[in-house]
Design an enzyme around this catalytic site. Structure first.
Site, PDB file in Angstrom:
ATOM      1  N   HIS A 306      74.476  57.730  37.645  1.00  0.00           N
ATOM      2  CA  HIS A 306      75.669  57.737  38.486  1.00  0.00           C
ATOM      3  C   HIS A 306      76.903  57.795  37.604  1.00  0.00           C
ATOM      4  O   HIS A 306      76.912  57.211  36.515  1.00  0.00           O
ATOM      5  CB  HIS A 306      75.723  56.471  39.357  1.00  0.00           C
ATOM      6  CG  HIS A 306      76.683  56.608  40.478  1.00  0.00           C
ATOM      7  ND1 HIS A 306      78.023  56.340  40.334  1.00  0.00           N
ATOM      8  CD2 HIS A 306      76.517  57.044  41.758  1.00  0.00           C
ATOM      9  CE1 HIS A 306      78.635  56.588  41.476  1.00  0.00           C
ATOM     10  NE2 HIS A 306      77.746  57.022  42.355  1.00  0.00           N
ATOM     11  N   ASP A 363      70.545  57.672  46.535  1.00  0.00           N
ATOM     12  CA  ASP A 363      69.714  58.750  47.075  1.00  0.00           C
ATOM     13  C   ASP A 363      68.236  58.635  46.715  1.00  0.00           C
ATOM     14  O   ASP A 363      67.424  59.420  47.212  1.00  0.00           O
ATOM     15  CB  ASP A 363      70.252  60.109  46.582  1.00  0.00           C
ATOM     16  CG  ASP A 363      71.598  60.425  47.195  1.00  0.00           C
ATOM     17  OD1 ASP A 363      71.757  60.175  48.398  1.00  0.00           O
ATOM     18  OD2 ASP A 363      72.483  60.898  46.472  1.00  0.00           O
TER      19      ASP A 363
HETATM   20  N1  CMC Z   1      68.336  62.800  34.501  1.00  0.00           N
HETATM   21  C1  CMC Z   1      68.346  63.014  33.166  1.00  0.00           C
HETATM   22  N2  CMC Z   1      69.419  62.776  32.390  1.00  0.00           N
HETATM   23  C2  CMC Z   1      70.519  62.326  32.976  1.00  0.00           C
HETATM   24  C3  CMC Z   1      70.587  62.086  34.362  1.00  0.00           C
HETATM   25  C4  CMC Z   1      69.441  62.339  35.111  1.00  0.00           C
HETATM   26  N3  CMC Z   1      69.451  62.147  36.441  1.00  0.00           N
HETATM   27  N4  CMC Z   1      71.829  61.645  34.663  1.00  0.00           N
HETATM   28  C5  CMC Z   1      72.501  61.606  33.535  1.00  0.00           C
HETATM   29  N5  CMC Z   1      71.730  62.011  32.502  1.00  0.00           N
HETATM   30  C6  CMC Z   1      72.081  62.051  31.070  1.00  0.00           C
HETATM   31  C7  CMC Z   1      72.957  63.240  30.744  1.00  0.00           C
HETATM   32  O1  CMC Z   1      72.175  64.363  30.389  1.00  0.00           O
HETATM   33  C8  CMC Z   1      73.755  62.716  29.580  1.00  0.00           C
HETATM   34  O2  CMC Z   1      72.925  62.728  28.442  1.00  0.00           O
HETATM   35  P1  CMC Z   1      73.580  62.962  26.982  1.00  0.00           P
HETATM   36  O3  CMC Z   1      74.477  61.793  26.735  1.00  0.00           O
HETATM   37  O4  CMC Z   1      72.411  63.029  26.079  1.00  0.00           O
HETATM   38  O5  CMC Z   1      74.329  64.273  27.055  1.00  0.00           O
HETATM   39  C9  CMC Z   1      73.971  61.242  29.963  1.00  0.00           C
HETATM   40  O6  CMC Z   1      72.870  60.901  30.801  1.00  0.00           O
HETATM   41  C10 CMC Z   1      75.261  60.980  30.705  1.00  0.00           C
HETATM   42  O7  CMC Z   1      75.262  61.821  31.815  1.00  0.00           O
HETATM   43  P2  CMC Z   1      76.550  62.517  32.415  1.00  0.00           P
HETATM   44  O8  CMC Z   1      76.185  63.898  32.816  1.00  0.00           O
HETATM   45  O9  CMC Z   1      77.717  62.316  31.506  1.00  0.00           O
HETATM   46  O10 CMC Z   1      76.729  61.638  33.658  1.00  0.00           O
HETATM   47  P3  CMC Z   1      77.712  61.932  34.795  1.00  0.00           P
HETATM   48  O11 CMC Z   1      78.392  60.671  35.064  1.00  0.00           O
HETATM   49  O12 CMC Z   1      78.559  63.096  34.485  1.00  0.00           O
HETATM   50  O13 CMC Z   1      76.751  62.373  35.974  1.00  0.00           O
HETATM   51  C11 CMC Z   1      75.379  62.344  37.873  1.00  0.00           C
HETATM   52  C12 CMC Z   1      76.437  61.590  37.051  1.00  0.00           C
HETATM   53  C13 CMC Z   1      75.148  61.562  39.145  1.00  0.00           C
HETATM   54  C14 CMC Z   1      75.928  63.725  38.237  1.00  0.00           C
HETATM   55  C15 CMC Z   1      74.086  62.467  37.029  1.00  0.00           C
HETATM   56  O14 CMC Z   1      73.607  61.196  36.711  1.00  0.00           O
HETATM   57  C16 CMC Z   1      73.011  63.279  37.751  1.00  0.00           C
HETATM   58  O15 CMC Z   1      73.020  64.513  37.636  1.00  0.00           O
HETATM   59  N6  CMC Z   1      72.093  62.603  38.480  1.00  0.00           N
HETATM   60  C17 CMC Z   1      71.093  63.319  39.260  1.00  0.00           C
HETATM   61  C18 CMC Z   1      71.708  63.777  40.585  1.00  0.00           C
HETATM   62  C19 CMC Z   1      71.913  62.624  41.536  1.00  0.00           C
HETATM   63  O16 CMC Z   1      71.036  61.802  41.736  1.00  0.00           O
HETATM   64  N7  CMC Z   1      73.095  62.591  42.166  1.00  0.00           N
HETATM   65  C20 CMC Z   1      73.418  61.569  43.172  1.00  0.00           C
HETATM   66  C21 CMC Z   1      74.478  60.636  42.713  1.00  0.00           C
HETATM   67  S1  CMC Z   1      74.652  59.185  43.782  1.00  0.00           S
HETATM   68  C22 CMC Z   1      75.210  59.830  45.285  1.00  0.00           C
HETATM   69  C23 CMC Z   1      76.654  60.158  45.192  1.00  0.00           C
HETATM   70  O17 CMC Z   1      77.471  59.270  45.345  1.00  0.00           O
HETATM   71  O18 CMC Z   1      76.952  61.329  44.972  1.00  0.00           O
END
Ligand code: CMC
Length: 428
Positions: A306, A363
């Protein structure tokens, strides 16, 4: 906003003093709105992850402590004691309703739940496999044409808000019935919000829908958990569109579109698809974990991680507990729940997820609960939208009533060609 402190920014030999904005909880802010005028500089923050776009008093997320509050009330208490309709009132009006206010608000929701018969014909023009999110967003935009007075300033915001909350539920149920090729079921005046929705979804001429109180309670809880979450992607979309002066329905349609993406609300559908594919491929959760860790593979573990929570999402805690009680009560044995539990355990033991503080989000388990109620996978994000609607409305209201509201118009740091000499092609 009265600035309390100043922050000094050193740019080469020059110093700029920037006012600080005090919060009541969570991070204070640095006001950089005059930075460009005084220094020629803009700030850069991809995804606005460290940028406050507004001041707000609707909800609060403490991502490190796993806290979520609506108008100061803990999500756990609201989910345990309130109906979705009460929470909608709380978010939009700012306080919990007393009995009389709740009665009036519920009556208003009931009164406005029908959609115009001309709108009903729109459903027939969609292909049978149309995604219900595309129907929902188009229908909500269309509502503005049926209630054009909202474009000239709204004399009765409560009615406009109630109309939208009531009709979105009807639109969602109608889109499901149409996708099944079944006749629609009209809303019933005698049923409360969640029971009315499930009745419209599942009642049919051949089989009457039997209302199960535990299902109604669980649906109320799920919608409450979805109801608001500060300046997330879809809420920011609503506020952005509102900032141009667009009407409530047009702004909410933008929020619905933003929610649809798999990184946001579309994740609940993606989770069920991921769990189903694990099941189809023999149930090996470790293969999925390895794929999620592989930086050459775009796959992510859906329902995990998240942008704000760096601890267990409090909403996921509640949905996980709800799986423990609702599924046995309904005599539902869902193999996807076992896969989800195993996947969570495997991920939380893995250094990759531990180091990055990636936990199940709202989710991860919600789709399993909706499935147990009979809601199909392609309707899951619609359920999120029904839940998030009061939050979007509250933010639209807060934004448009704020004296600080300006049109949202971010800057950029241009990296394209500076100036090119134009040479016309020979068009002869
Ligand atoms: N699976 C694998 N790796 C992940 C995931 C995941 N679900 N989420 C984050 N990471 C990794 C990401 O690759 C990065 O790694 P590194 O530091 O090596 O580059 C690190 O964790 C930090 O991730 P980020 O992309 O900077 O995190 P973010 O805050 O930009 O993204 C997110 C948040 C929700 C988009 C992401 O965690 C994700 O894609 N999750 C899966 C989709 C999901 O479940 N979304 C629903 C969110 S909750 C409902 C809502 O409120 O929207």
């Amino acid at each position: 906003m009265t600035p309390t402190r100043l922050v000094k920014l050193q740019i080469d030999a020059n110093q700029v003093a920037l006012p600080m904005i005090k919060s009541t909880a969570g991070a204070d802010g640095i006001d950089i709105s005059k930075l460009k005028a005084s220094t020629g500089l803009v700030t850069m923050d991809p995804g606005f992850a460290n940028t406050g776009s507004c001041v707000s008093s609707i909800s609060l997320v403490d991502g490190d402590k796993g806290i979520l509050r609506y108008r100061g009330y803990d999500i756990e208490e609201l989910a345990a004691h309130c109906s979705f309709v009460e929470v909608a009132y709380l978010l939009i009006r700012g306080n919990l309703p007393n009995q009389q206010e709740l009665h009036t608000w519920s009556e208003r929701l009931n009164k406005h739940s029908l959609i115009h018969e001309d709108m009903k014909s729109f459903f027939n023009r969609y292909p049978p496999n149309a995604h219900p999110m595309s129907i929902l967003s188009a229908m909500v935009t269309s509502l503005a044409s049926f209630y054009p007075h909202i474009m000239q300033g709204d004399p009765n915001f409560d009615t406009t808000a109630a109309r939208l909350i009531a009709k979105v539920r009807t639109i969602a149920a109608f889109s499901y019935k149409k996708s099944q090729g079944d006749p629609v079921v009209y809303p019933r005046q005698d049923l409360p919000y969640c029971a009315n929705f499930l009745n419209m979804m599942f009642d049919s001429p051949v089989k009457s829908y039997v209302i199960v109180p535990e299902v109604i309670a669980a649906l109320n809880q799920l919608l409450i958990l979805h109801a608001d979450h500060e300046q997330n992607c879809s809420t920011s979309a609503v506020r952005l569109v509102a900032s141009s002066g667009a009407n409530l329905y047009a702004s909410i349609a933008a929020g619905i579109s933003a929610l649809w993406g798999p990184l946001h609300g579309g994740a609940n559908q993606a989770v069920i698809e991921m769990l189903t594919s694990i099941q189809t491929n023999g149930g090996d959760v470790h293969h999925v974990i390895e794929r999620a860790k592989d930086k050459t593979d775009p796959f992510r573990l859906m329902g995990f991680g998240h942008a704000v929570y760096k601890s267990y999402d409090p909403r996921a805690k509640i949905t996980k507990q709800l799986c423990d009680t609702l599924l046995p009560k309904l005599n539902v044995h869902d193999p996807l729940l076992e896969i989800a539990l195993e996947l969570e355990q495997a991920a939380l033991r893995d250094d990759y997820f531990v180091e990055r503080k990636l936990y199940p989000n709202v989710d991860f388990y919600s789709g399993i609960l909706y499935r147990a109620m009979g809601i199909p996978t392609n309707m899951l994000t619609v359920m999120f939208a029904i839940g998030r609607l009061p939050g979007w409305i509250a933010h639209w209201k807060e934004a448009t009533e704020s004296k600080d509201q300006k049109i949202w118009r971010p800057r950029q740091i241009y990296i394209g060609p500076t100036r090119q000499k134009f040479v016309a092609i020979d068009k002869r």
